[in-house]
Every structure is written in structure tokens, then in C-alpha cells.
Scaffold this motif. Structure first.
Motif, PDB file in Angstrom:
ATOM      1  N   TYR A 192       0.851  -1.183   0.000  1.00 23.14           N
ATOM      2  CA  TYR A 192       0.000   0.000   0.000  1.00 23.14           C
ATOM      3  C   TYR A 192       0.888   1.234   0.000  1.00 23.14           C
ATOM      4  N   ASP A 193       0.829   1.969  -1.100  1.00 24.48           N
ATOM      5  CA  ASP A 193       1.699   3.136  -1.287  1.00 24.48           C
ATOM      6  C   ASP A 193       3.159   2.733  -1.156  1.00 24.48           C
ATOM      7  N   ILE A 226      -6.150   2.083   4.962  1.00 20.46           N
ATOM      8  CA  ILE A 226      -6.279   1.821   3.517  1.00 20.46           C
ATOM      9  C   ILE A 226      -7.533   2.532   3.024  1.00 20.46           C
ATOM     10  N   LYS A 253      -3.615   3.178  -4.591  1.00 21.13           N
ATOM     11  CA  LYS A 253      -2.315   2.997  -3.935  1.00 21.13           C
ATOM     12  C   LYS A 253      -2.007   1.527  -3.657  1.00 21.13           C
ATOM     13  N   LEU A 254      -2.962   0.649  -3.930  1.00 17.09           N
ATOM     14  CA  LEU A 254      -2.752  -0.779  -3.708  1.00 17.09           C
ATOM     15  C   LEU A 254      -1.927  -1.375  -4.854  1.00 17.09           C
TER      16      LEU A 254
END
Length: 901
Positions: A292-293, A353, A358-359
């Protein structure tokens, strides 16, 4: 048929703009006058005249829309499948930092709001000029096809009257017998304007639903309804495959069994072992994380499994790049993450999240992809061993004991969890299909049978003993709340009886089709709007095989439509009498067709679209499928709109097969004649499909195979010259020339292909031999052996080079003679002819789903009779699976070559 007063006519729907209750003479005359000015050369009525996009400059009554159906309660506002995806997301990084891909997704999605006629060509079926639909396949112009269709319909009318006249002579008619050709059905009007029979409940027992024998009483040796029979068909004349000819199984001959007193009781005793659950989830290794990011996150097992669903299918861009799919997945995933304790980073801190873009699922995809590749790389022996173990574990679930006999179970596996895909533009695509637990399962089983044991630590939701139900297991899925059932397999006696009833009901329609057509043709001019709309709908269903179209929940189901649910934007009217349909039909398959209709039908549709109606409004606003089917039961118990598709296909096929002349022709030609009839049924009954994307590649491959045989024949001819040069003068130099379909460039390319093909065969053979040696406990052959074997390919390559240089081909084989070579050439000619027939057949079938017609719409007994009458193995028409499915059709008329639909 007359109707009641205006006040007694409730609307089928009350939302939006609706048509007037009655059609005044003034409206009729004004429309006639307007249409008379637009008259042009008449086109053939009743058949499709094109299968492609509508030209932008066409003179139609309005612009095309996207063809998606709106709900009954919707306004004219278009459905936007981008809702929920913020504008800022357009510039965000998708999935795994793939900005360009995401931009592409937005472009594709925006195309949903472009009129169908103006979309990119790749999304549309080919134009009529490109496919010559209705002409090239049968070399018949549309006018002749229309005339043929009219001729078949006239024949159907004559047969209906003849059947009723015959029945009248053989039995004493009842007082209210409506079967007499001179007596109309005794119908009285209900307040809703729908014709209703004397028995208004519409639940009169349907004779065609009985278990009566098809053509004869059970013989003494078959009194118990069971015989030992070969799995292969008695129709088959040729040599059976070894494994089939040796296979003998007990078949329950329900068509010869005594008729049941209570047809609603499906079984007396029933036992089975329940269902097979999917394996439990295996957590990802610690080093495989969702990013994530750019930061690896740790999730609960439940959330990780859902992330894995998405990550495993990254290569399915059609789904994972669909904004609706992304939106629904992310909503369910984020909810699961929140519910199970959230996500944590490497340092243990919580990570919120909130942004799908961004995943990054690439690490998960790479992990599952590597496992798949590893699975594919297993040896044949390992694959066979795994399959044997799986089959052994599932064996107890594949059959049940139904009234003391073994019956095969169809779908005994519970659906695994995953992401819902749906068909077409389903609004719920991407949502999480939850794992089905035993606590959701209802078991249906006999009272005396042993109830299957649920998995350890679990229990079943319920146990019931409903002998009027044909399902064994039931559960409710979480996406649409639909019930899923474990049923018997297609080859089972229960499914066979269902098929039999369906086709018998279509045969029953033969008695009534003339009166139905006469009535709806009369009601096309009815004063009451409801009557005129109903007559127009039945006309479209009968002539163009439109489905009736049931109500849909727009929020939960894909927006598909049928005849009764057509919207203003789904049809365009092109004077003088052409109707252009464009909508999403069953399974979200686009129905896009241009047909010529009766002048009165065109006029009616023009009236049904009359202002103030506009986009989003129903065409048939005073009709729904319930009213339509209730009206049809006045003619015949159990008659519904869908029976017309089966009747029209079967009756047309029956008529065409009777007209065939198959004397003094080859087996392949007989098969082609049958397929031509099947294809013509699809054209005359308007059963079509879009040309498959792989069709051109398949045709090119077949063409190359035919060319390869011609090249082989040419080489043999040149070998004849090597043996006997005098043959050139005897047969003429033209006989030895290269076929006009081949040229030097193609020959060189084909020679390279032949060399490579030989190399591939040698390598595969070497690999199989090594696997066999290992399985037997011996040592593998070394690479040196493979190199020696590949020497044959090197020799072939050298031979071709020499032939190209010297322009001479040396004789091959043991004891070559001119006679042997001529025999080989004759065999090649036969193979070329057979393959050419197959290619022509496939090209003709590119827009026709022959398999679908044979399975669903054409009575299989017609195919069986054709095969028996003209001595064609049934295997040429029915695969092993279909032969098992249609055992009832094959066996029940084994002694009746004169059986008729």
C-alpha cells in the motif's frame, strides 16, 4: 378479440409516459398518411437483412443510445457505471503503479456512453456487406429466404388444421372443444384487457407433461423400464471407439416405464453423500505481502484471502481494470480490513487503507502465477496421479441412488469463494463471493436414508424430505441472494424427462399455431392499445425469436431486456418497414439486428413510440410477460413465449430435412446438408451470434492444411516423373504443375513449417519416452539421444533445399511405383474434398451457433431419424456427452424411421 371498457384497463406500469388507452381512427389514418409518403421498394418480410452496425446517416426516427436497459422505475437518465470513482482517481496510480493502463480503462469505460452506432468498429458485429449474412452460407438471396419462411408458415397452418380435423374424427369432441378449426377458443374478457379462458387459473393439467411413452407401449422385456444397453447409440453404423464399444451400463428407460399416477412426485427413495467443499484457504508466505503506497502490509487471514482473489487475477484485465469491478471490490475489501483489525506496516503501526489506486497486488500475483506455472510444469505421470487422487476423493459424491437406481449428480461441488464477475455490465461485478459454510446448506434426502455427515465442528442448516423437488442440496449465495442447487446431471432420467416435456409441448403447439397467428394478425389493428401491443409483441416473438423479457431489479442485475421490456431507445424505425433492434439480451449478449416487418407492425411501433414518449420509456407500456403468457394459455395449457422458439426451430428443421435428397452422395456431403439445414433454421428463426474473434485464425489454419495436402499431392506427382518421365507426355504437363492456390513463397514457408513440426514431434516423443522410463524405474535417455533423433529434421531440411535448387523430387518409400503413387494421390484428393467441405461448413457457421440450436431448440429426435434414414453415424451430430443427454431420443424411436415432429 374484443375487450372491456376503458375504465377496466389498468396499466401494466404506471411510471413514466404511457400510451393512450385506445387508438382512435384519427391517429390510425394520420399515421397511414405519413407512412404512405415514405414508401420505397418493399424488402423481404420476416428475416434478418443485416447483422452489423447502423450507418450514421441512416434515416431513422432517432439517435441510438448505448442499448442498456433501464429499470421499470427509472427515468431517462442514463446509468453511469463510473459512480463512486472520484475524478481525482483518473490521475492516480492503479493496481501496481500502472498509470497508462488506468488511463486506458477510463477511455474504455467512457465508451459506454457513446451511442452503439458510433462506437469503435471493433466492438460491433461485421456489416452485412462483410458477412453476406443470409446469402453466402446458402447461396440464397434474402427474398428467397423470406419466401421460404412464408411457405413453411403456410405449411404449418395446413398441418394444424389437418391435425385438429383428424383428432375430431377419432374422438368425440367436448361441448367446449376449441380445437375445431371452425370454432374459436371460448374466451371472455377480463378487466385487465387480457383474454382469459373458461378456466381462468391457467393451471389445467398439461398432457405433454406426462411420462407417457413417446411412441409405443412398454414391451414385456422392458416392463420394468430397465435394460442393459451399450453406451454407444444404436443409430451408429460405423466402428465405435474401443473404449465406448466396451462400455456397457444400465440405462433407465423411463420412456417405456408405466405412467405415474401422480406426476408431481419425483422420487420415492433418495440417498446421496452431499457436497464437496472447496479446500480451506492457505495463507501467503511471510515474504509475500500486499503493498500500500509502496509499503508491505500485514492483514488478517480473512482480508488477505480477499486481497488474494484480486491479486491472482491481475492478468484478467477485462475485470480488474473495470472501474465498477474495482469500486465494488475495494468497498468489500476495505470493510473486511476494518472488521478484522485493520492493516499494519512492518513496524506494527496501523495503516489506513483508503485509496484503491495505492494498492499494489503484483507480489501476490507473482506468487500465484509461479505456483500455476509450477503446476503446469508437472510431468504427465504426476498430473495423472493427482487427477486419480482427486477423482477417488470425489467419487462418493458423483452419484446418488434415486428410486433404487444410480443417477449421476451434476454440480456436486460447492462454489469456491472469489470475486463475482457477472455477465456484461453487472452492477455488482467485483463484489466478494463469501465462502459457503455447512450452516448455510439445506439437504434434501429420503426419510430412510443416512444423512451425510457435515464437516467436523459444523452442522447443516436444515434436513428435509421433499419428494416433489428434484434438487439434492441448496444454499443461498451472498451477492444477489440467489439460491444455488445441486441437481442431477444432464444425462440423468430427470433431466431427460424435462427435455422430453419441452419438445412435446412444442409439438403440441403445432395444433394451435394457425389460430394463434390468425388472432394476432387480426389484433394488430385492434382499437384497444393493450390488445394491439400484445399482438405486436407476439408477432415479434414468433417471427424474430425475441425472448419475452422478464422484470429485472436494476440495482442487483445486469440491465438486459426482452420483447415486453423494450425501451424507446432499443428500437429504431426506418421507413418503409424496417426495424433496427439494439439492446442487451440474455446473458448480456448484444442483440443487434435489422429486420423487415409487416407494414401494420411498423405502424404500430411508430404509434407506441409516439410523443410524448422519449428515451427511457417502455415501448409496450400496457403489457408485461405475465399478461402475455396468461393470454397464450388460452390456446394451450402451459404455452408461454419461450415455446415459440423451440417450435419454430424444430418445425423448420423438420420441414427442411424432409426436402433433402441424399442419394449417391458421400457421408461428408450428408453431414454438410444436415448442417446447412441447421444453419438455415438459425437464419429463418433469427438465431444468430457475433462472429468469434478466433474465426479468421481458424479458417486460415484450415486453409493452410488444405494447401499442405495439395503440396503433398504435387510432390508425389513429381516423384512419378522421377520414376517414369514418359508420364509427362501421357498425362500432360499441366497435371504436374503446382496448384494455382500455391506459390513459391508459400512453398518455402511451408517447408520451414514442416521441418519445425517434425522437430516438435521428435522433442515431445523424447520427453514422453523419458517419462515412461522414469515411471518404470529406469534411467532417462541423455540429450545425445535427442540430438540423434533430431537428425531426421535436419535431413528433411537438406532435402527441401536440394529440391528447390534442382527442381527435381526423388521418389520416396519402399518399392515406389506409379500405381502406388496414383493410389496415394486419390486418397489425398478425398482428404482435400472432405477438408474443403469442413472449411466451407465452418465458414457458413461463423454467425450461427449450431450447437446451441441442437441442444436447446431442435428436437433431437429429428437428428436421430435423419441419421437412421440416411445411414449416418449419430456421432457425426452428437458428441458423447450429447448422446448421453439425448439417450431418450435415440432409444425411444430406434424402430421408427418415419417419426415426425
Amino acid at each position: 378479440m374484443s375487450s372491456g371498457s376503458d375504465d377496466d384497463m389498468p396499466l401494466a406500469r404506471t411510471n413514466g409516459r404511457v400510451s393512450a388507452t385506445r387508438i382512435s381512427d384519427g391517429v390510425d389514418k394520420a399515421m397511414d398518411k405519413a407512412l404512405s409518403k415514405q414508401k420505397t421498394k418493399p424488402a423481404p418480410v420476416g428475416v434478418s437483412i443485416r447483422n452489423g452496425p447502423v450507418e450514421d446517416k441512416m434515416d431513422v426516427d432517432g439517435p441510438f443510445t448505448n442499448g442498456k436497459r433501464k429499470s421499470r422505475g427509472s427515468t431517462s437518465k442514463a446509468v453511469n457505471y463510473n459512480d463512486g470513482i472520484s475524478e481525482s482517481d483518473e490521475d492516480a496510480v492503479p493496481l501496481a503503479k500502472r498509470q497508462k493502463t488506468f488511463k486506458k480503462v477510463q477511455d474504455v469505460d467512457s465508451d459506454d456512453d457513446v451511442p452503439l452506432a458510433k462506437r469503435k468498429p471493433g466492438k460491433l458485429p461485421p456489416k452485412a456487406t462483410e458477412t453476406a449474412y443470409g446469402e453466402s452460407s446458402d447461396d440464397e438471396p434474402l427474398t428467397k429466404l423470406a419466401e421460404k419462411k412464408a411457405s413453411i408458415e403456410k405449411k404449418a397452418g395446413r398441418e394444424a388444421k389437418a391435425i385438429r380435423a383428424k383428432e375430431k374424427k377419432t374422438k368425440k369432441p367436448a361441448k367446449d372443444d376449441s380445437e375445431d378449426e371452425d370454432v374459436k377458443p371460448k374466451i371472455k374478457r377480463k378487466s385487465n384487457g387480457v383474454a382469459s379462458a373458461k378456466k381462468t387459473n391457467g393451471v389445467k393439467k398439461d398432457e405433454s407433461d406426462s411420462d407417457a411413452p413417446l411412441a409405443k407401449k412398454a414391451s414385456a422385456k422392458k416392463a420394468n423400464g430397465k435394460v442393459k444397453t451399450e453406451a454407444t447409440s444404436p443409430v451408429k453404423k460405423g466402428k465405435a471407439k474401443t473404449e465406448e464399444s466396451e462400455e456397457v451400463e444400465e440405462i433407465y428407460r423411463w420412456w417405456d416405464a408405466p405412467k405415474k399416477e401422480d406426476d408431481s412426485i419425483k422420487w420415492t427413495t433418495l440417498s446421496h453423500n452431499g457436497v464437496v467443499f472447496p479446500p480451506p484457504y492457505e495463507p501467503l508466505p511471510n515474504h509475500v505481502k500486499l503493498l500500500y503506497d509502496g509499503v508491505p502490509v500485514t492483514l488478517s487471514v480473512e482480508a488477505e484471502e480477499i486481497a488474494g482473489f484480486f491479486g491472482a487475477m491481475l492478468n484478467s484485465t477485462h475485470n480488474v481494470e473495470n472501474p465498477t469491478f474495482q469500486k465494488n471490490f475495494f468497498a468489500d475489501f476495505a470493510e473486511e480490513v476494518k472488521k478484522t483489525g485493520g492493516a499494519r506496516g512492518p513496524d506494527g503501526n496501523k495503516i489506513a487503507i483508503k485509496d484503491f489506486s495505492k494498492l499494489d497486488f503484483k507480489p501476490i500475483f507473482n506468487y500465484y502465477d509461479a505456483k500455476n506455472q509450477e503446476k503446469k510444469a508437472r510431468s504427465s505421470a504426476e498430473k495423472k496421479e493427482d487427477k486419480a487422487a482427486k477423482d477417488a476423493a470425489e467419487a462418493p459424491y458423483t452419484n446418488c441412488i434415486w428410486d433404487g437406481r444410480k443417477e449421476q449428480v451434476g454440480n456436486f461441488r460447492v462454489e469456491p469463494p472469489g470475486l463475482f464477475r457477472g455477465r456484461g455490465e453487472h452492477p455488482k461485478t467485483g463484489k466478494v463471493k463469501r465462502r459457503v459454510m455447512p450452516e448455510q446448506i439445506t439437504i434434501n434426502i429420503g426419510k430412510e436414508a443416512t444423512v451425510p455427515t457435515p464437516p467436523e465442528g459444523h452442522k447443516w442448516k436444515a434436513i428435509q424430505h421433499d419428494n416433489k423437488a428434484t434438487w439434492l442440496v441448496m444454499w443461498q449465495e451472498n451477492i444477489n441472494g440467489a439460491y444455488k442447487y445441486v441437481m442431477l446431471a444432464a444425462k440423468s432420467s430427470i433431466k431427460g424427462q424435462s427435455d422430453y416435456k419441452k419438445f412435446e409441448k412444442a409439438r403440441e403447439l403445432k395444433k394451435h399455431i394457425d389460430r394463434i397467428r390468425a388472432d394476432y394478425e387480426r389484433d394488430l389493428k385492434a382499437e384497444l392499445m393493450a390488445d394491439r401491443q400484445r399482438a405486436t409483441a407476439v408477432y415479434l416473438i414468433d417471427k424474430f425469436a425475441l425472448r419475452a423479457g422478464n422484470e429485472k431489479d436494476a440495482e442487483n442485475e445486469a440491465e438486459t431486456v426482452g420483447c415486453c421490456s423494450l425501451k424507446y431507445e432499443h428500437i429504431q424505425l426506418k421507413p418503409p418497414n424496417t426495424v433496427i433492434f439494439d439492446f442487451l439480451g440474455k446473458d448480456s449478449i448484444r442483440f443487434h439486428d435489422e429486420v423487415v416487418v409487416h407494414d401494420q407492425v411498423f405502424k404500430n411501433l411508430k404509434i407506441f413510440k409516439k410523443p410524448p414518449k422519449k428515451e427511457g420509456d417502455d415501448i409496450f407500456d400496457r403489457l408485461n410477460t405475465t399478461q402475455l403468457n396468461k393470454h397464450l394459455t388460452n390456446y394451450m395449457p402451459g404455452l408461454s413465449a419461450k415455446v415459440f422458439r423451440t417450435y419454430n426451430a424444430s418445425f423448420t428443421m423438420s420441414t427442411l430435412l424432409k426436402e433433402l435428397k441424399t442419394s449417391n452422395i458421400s457421408l461428408q456431403e450428408k453431414v454438410k446438408l444436415y448442417n446447412d439445414c441447421n444453419r438455415k433454421v438459425a437464419i429463418l428463426c433469427n438465431h444468430k451470434r457475433t462472429v468469434g474473434a478466433s474465426h479468421e485464425a481458424q479458417m486460415e489454419k484450415m486453409t493452410d492444411r488444405i494447401k499442405g495436402l495439395k503440396y503433398q499431392k504435387w510432390r508425389i506427382k513429381r516423384m512419378i516423373l522421377d520414376i517414369d518421365p514418359k508420364q509427362k507426355k501421357k498425362k500432360g504437363p499441366e497435371w504436374f504443375e503446382l496448384d494455382e492456390d500455391l506459390d513459391e513463397a508459400w512453398v518455402l514457408e511451408h517447408q520451414v513449417f514442416l521441418v519445425q513440426e517434425l522437430r516438435t514431434k521428435i522433442e515431445k516423443k523424447f520427453q514422453k519416452d523419458n517419462e515412461k522410463l522414469v515411471a518404470e524405474g529406469q534411467k532417462e535417455m541423455k540429450a545425445k539421444e535427442l540430438a540423434e533423433r533430431l537428425g531426421a529434421a535436419d535431413e528433411l531440411e537438406k532435402k527441401f533445399k536440394k529440391e528447390n535448387k534442382t527442381k527435381k523430387i526423388e521418389a520416396e518409400g519402399k518399392g515406389p511405383t506409379v500405381e502406388k503413387y496414383l493410389t496415394n494421390i486419390q486418397k489425398l484428393d478425398e482428404r482435400i474434398a472432405t477438408m474443403s467441405f469442413q472449411a466451407e461448413d465452418r465458414e457458413g457457421n461463423k454467425e450461427v451457433a449450431l450447437g446451441t440450436s441442437k441442444i436447446n431448440y431442435i428436437d433431437p429426435r429429428l437428428t436421430v431419424v435423419f441419421a437412421k434414414k440416411f445411414n449416418v453415424p449419430i456421432e457425426k451430430f452428437f458428441s458423447k456427452t450429447l448422446r448421453e443427454k439425448f439417450t431418450w431420443a435415440i432409444e425411444s424411436i430406434e424402430d421408427e424411421e418415419d417419426w415426425e415432429f
